[in-house]
Design a protein around this motif. Structure first.
Motif, PDB file in Angstrom:
ATOM      1  N   ILE A  16      -0.580  10.867  31.489  1.00 11.04           N
ATOM      2  CA  ILE A  16      -0.971   9.461  31.373  1.00 11.04           C
ATOM      3  C   ILE A  16       0.255   8.573  31.190  1.00 11.04           C
ATOM      4  CG2 ILE A  16      -2.137   7.810  29.860  1.00 11.04           C
ATOM      5  CD1 ILE A  16      -4.293   9.972  29.440  1.00 11.04           C
ATOM      6  N   SER A  17       1.190   8.979  30.339  1.00 14.91           N
ATOM      7  CA  SER A  17       2.387   8.157  30.128  1.00 14.91           C
ATOM      8  C   SER A  17       3.275   8.113  31.361  1.00 14.91           C
ATOM      9  CB  SER A  17       3.191   8.698  28.948  1.00 14.91           C
ATOM     10  OG  SER A  17       2.582   8.344  27.744  1.00 14.91           O
ATOM     11  N   THR A  20       1.502   5.452  33.405  1.00 17.64           N
ATOM     12  CA  THR A  20       1.338   4.091  32.898  1.00 17.64           C
ATOM     13  C   THR A  20       2.644   3.407  32.507  1.00 17.64           C
ATOM     14  OG1 THR A  20       0.951   4.963  30.667  1.00 17.64           O
ATOM     15  CG2 THR A  20      -0.989   4.564  32.041  1.00 17.64           C
ATOM     16  N   SER A  26      -0.212   0.393  28.398  1.00 20.47           N
ATOM     17  CA  SER A  26      -0.192   1.407  27.346  1.00 20.47           C
ATOM     18  C   SER A  26      -1.002   2.624  27.761  1.00 20.47           C
ATOM     19  CB  SER A  26      -0.779   0.824  26.058  1.00 20.47           C
ATOM     20  OG  SER A  26      -0.984   1.841  25.106  1.00 20.47           O
ATOM     21  N   GLY A  27      -0.406   3.802  27.608  1.00 20.63           N
ATOM     22  CA  GLY A  27      -1.135   5.026  27.912  1.00 20.63           C
ATOM     23  C   GLY A  27      -2.316   5.244  26.995  1.00 20.63           C
ATOM     24  N   LEU A  31      -5.885   7.217  27.373  1.00 24.37           N
ATOM     25  CA  LEU A  31      -5.991   8.448  26.600  1.00 24.37           C
ATOM     26  C   LEU A  31      -7.285   8.502  25.801  1.00 24.37           C
ATOM     27  CD1 LEU A  31      -4.624  11.081  25.696  1.00 24.37           C
ATOM     28  CD2 LEU A  31      -3.559   9.783  23.831  1.00 24.37           C
ATOM     29  N   GLY A 220       3.265  11.999  25.460  1.00 24.64           N
ATOM     30  CA  GLY A 220       3.527  10.635  25.918  1.00 24.64           C
ATOM     31  C   GLY A 220       4.997  10.282  25.887  1.00 24.64           C
TER      32      GLY A 220
END
Length: 256
Positions: A16-17, A20, A26-27, A31, A220
């Motif tokens: 995710i990070s 994003t 923001s991840g 999440l 992240g």
């Protein structure tokens, strides 16, 4: 947290990070649905567990801004002055007024659907340059307060909301990015601590899942380090479509 949940949390935070960070979102926004639907974190403990993601994943980017001497300044102070009391209020609302999962799914949908539309729209049709007047100090703090409440309720620091709003009002991106990131970190830290304190005086699953939140944050942190190697345009479209799809799914589930 068992080892399989830890591995899934780390991988989710990493992926995710990686997706994003390059597009300024923001991840934690993405999440939280993973924690709700895949990892099965109970409500409302999922909210502070998600905030821990920002606490661990954020310092790497903050250090980069500090080295570039772009961290701090009046905008950072205004945002923190608003988001910190806001996140405390949002946490109290989440614990005492809306602890159940049904309404929370509507909140997820209400945040993800507009975010997905904005990501897709800004990629397919970038807004032309325009001259606008930046908000006053009082208006900025009031906006940060409102976003802080949302962040404390949902489980995000609020930077992914504040960023587009402030840039759209004419504040330079170079000033918004470090200020929003700093306020996200401080707000997430205060928010997670608030939930932990509320857990001492309330019953139910309120305290964050510390091992899982920290594990997701480590993923992240590593994902954000991969930021320069990922193409932006395709990610914006992918994340926009994903946000709209997940938001729609949670809206339908909330209506059942």
């Amino acid at each position: 947290m068992d080892w399989s949940s830890g591995v899934l949390g780390f991988v989710a935070g990493l992926l995710i990070s990686t997706g994003t960070a390059p597009v300024g979102v923001s991840g934690a926004v993405f999440l939280l649905p993973v924690q709700v639907s895949v990892l099965g974190v109970p409500s409302p403990a999922v909210t502070p567990t998600n905030l821990l993601f920002n606490v661990v994943a954020g310092p790497g980017a903050l250090l980069r801004y500090r080295r570039a001497r772009s961290l701090g300044g009046p905008l950072t102070r205004l945002l923190i002055a608003g988001t910190v009391p806001g996140v405390v209020a949002g946490a109290a609302i989440r614990v005492f007024a809306v602890p159940g999962p049904r309404i929370f799914r509507f909140v997820i949908a209400a945040l993800l659907l507009p975010l997905g539309i904005w990501l897709a729209a800004r990629t397919l049709r970038p807004a032309p340059p325009r001259t606008t007047t930046a908000p006053t100090a009082k208006a900025t703090t009031a906006l940060a307060l409102a976003v802080g409440v949302v962040g404390g309720f949902y489980g995000i620091g609020g930077g992914s909301i504040l960023g587009p709003l402030l840039v759209g009002r004419g504040v330079p991106v170079t000033a918004v990015a470090p200020a929003a990131l700093a306020s996200t970190f401080v707000t997430s830290l205060v928010g997670a601590g608030t939930y932990a304190a509320l857990a001492l005086t309330s019953t139910g699953d309120i305290a964050p899942d510390w091992p899982l939140g920290l594990t997701c944050g480590l993923g992240g942190y590593l994902g954000a380090r991969l930021q320069p190697h990922v193409p932006d345009t395709a990610l914006c479209l992918l994340l926009g479509a994903l946000a709209m799809a997940v938001g729609t799914l949670y809206a339908v589930q909330g209506l059942r």
